[in-house]
Design an enzyme around this catalytic site. Sequence first.
Site, mmCIF file in Angstrom:
data_model
loop_
_atom_site.group_PDB
_atom_site.id
_atom_site.type_symbol
_atom_site.label_atom_id
_atom_site.label_comp_id
_atom_site.label_asym_id
_atom_site.label_seq_id
_atom_site.Cartn_x
_atom_site.Cartn_y
_atom_site.Cartn_z
ATOM 1 N N HIS A 272 0.792 -1.130 -0.037
ATOM 2 C CA HIS A 272 0.167 0.008 0.012
ATOM 3 C C HIS A 272 0.845 1.351 -0.117
ATOM 4 O O HIS A 272 0.761 2.311 -0.827
ATOM 5 C CB HIS A 272 -0.935 0.027 1.349
ATOM 6 C CG HIS A 272 -1.791 -0.914 1.389
ATOM 7 N ND1 HIS A 272 -1.916 -1.720 2.442
ATOM 8 C CD2 HIS A 272 -2.954 -1.578 0.513
ATOM 9 C CE1 HIS A 272 -3.135 -2.604 2.255
ATOM 10 N NE2 HIS A 272 -3.817 -2.323 1.070
ATOM 11 N N ARG B 222 -2.105 -6.269 -8.414
ATOM 12 C CA ARG B 222 -0.942 -7.253 -8.020
ATOM 13 C C ARG B 222 -0.792 -8.132 -9.195
ATOM 14 O O ARG B 222 0.295 -8.543 -9.563
ATOM 15 C CB ARG B 222 -1.125 -7.796 -6.753
ATOM 16 C CG ARG B 222 -0.953 -6.917 -5.592
ATOM 17 C CD ARG B 222 -1.534 -7.518 -4.368
ATOM 18 N NE ARG B 222 -2.930 -7.602 -4.603
ATOM 19 C CZ ARG B 222 -3.621 -7.968 -3.526
ATOM 20 N NH1 ARG B 222 -3.439 -8.237 -2.266
ATOM 21 N NH2 ARG B 222 -4.986 -8.343 -3.711
ATOM 22 N N LYS C 141 -16.568 -7.532 7.561
ATOM 23 C CA LYS C 141 -15.729 -8.463 8.027
ATOM 24 C C LYS C 141 -15.116 -8.021 9.274
ATOM 25 O O LYS C 141 -14.674 -6.811 9.304
ATOM 26 C CB LYS C 141 -14.637 -8.998 7.305
ATOM 27 C CG LYS C 141 -14.141 -8.009 6.061
ATOM 28 C CD LYS C 141 -13.300 -8.649 5.260
ATOM 29 C CE LYS C 141 -12.989 -7.261 4.354
ATOM 30 N NZ LYS C 141 -12.012 -7.225 3.363
ATOM 31 N N SER D 160 -3.079 -7.875 2.820
ATOM 32 C CA SER D 160 -3.579 -7.762 4.158
ATOM 33 C C SER D 160 -3.980 -8.777 5.077
ATOM 34 O O SER D 160 -3.553 -9.434 6.124
ATOM 35 C CB SER D 160 -4.616 -6.609 4.585
ATOM 36 O OG SER D 160 -3.968 -5.390 4.323
#
Length: 166
Positions: free
Chosen positions: A18, A90, A42, A128
């Site tokens: 990030h 990514r 979540k 993450s």
Amino acid sequence: MTRRAIYPGTFDPLTNGHLDIIERSAHLFDEVIVAVLLNIDKRPMFTTDERVDMVRRAAQWDNVKVGTFEGLLVHYAVEQDAQVIVRGIRAISDYEYELQMALMNRRLEPRMETVFLMAAEAYSYLSSRLIKEVFKLGGSITGLVPGLVEEQMRAKASEEAAGPGE
Ligand code: PNS
């Protein structure tokens, strides 16, 4: 005209991947607002305040600001007078979801452009979710998150180990 970009995310926690996108965006745009999503479904490891604080402390570029948002991202982007949404990609597997979001955001707000930056090779496998998993299972995350994030993860783990206070 000030070229202002929004870099949105959950940042639970902020990773070096990030941070690399934030730094590169800061070179491309006059101003970058890192927008931390509130109230994620979540259960997050870190509270909103903790996530915001981590980004504030780690992203120390003059033209980078940190904000929070809930509801639609495009509403927040318009409110902040931003013209661009930045997202990092990514791998090809990110593409489908990112394309859907970019197209939906464009439908909702045709003036808003999404700009994709390719993640730095060194961080192209980072997420993450994986960071949290590796950390919880005792693996090293050094070099994958800013030092202050690693410290906060350790502090959180010892808090949890100590259990609820009296
Ligand atoms: O870090 P993440 O989880 O990849 O970030 C996802 C985020 C925050 C960019 C996305 O969930 C989002 O924009 N949420 C806000 C709600 C919204 O605008 N939804 C419509 C997107 S098409």
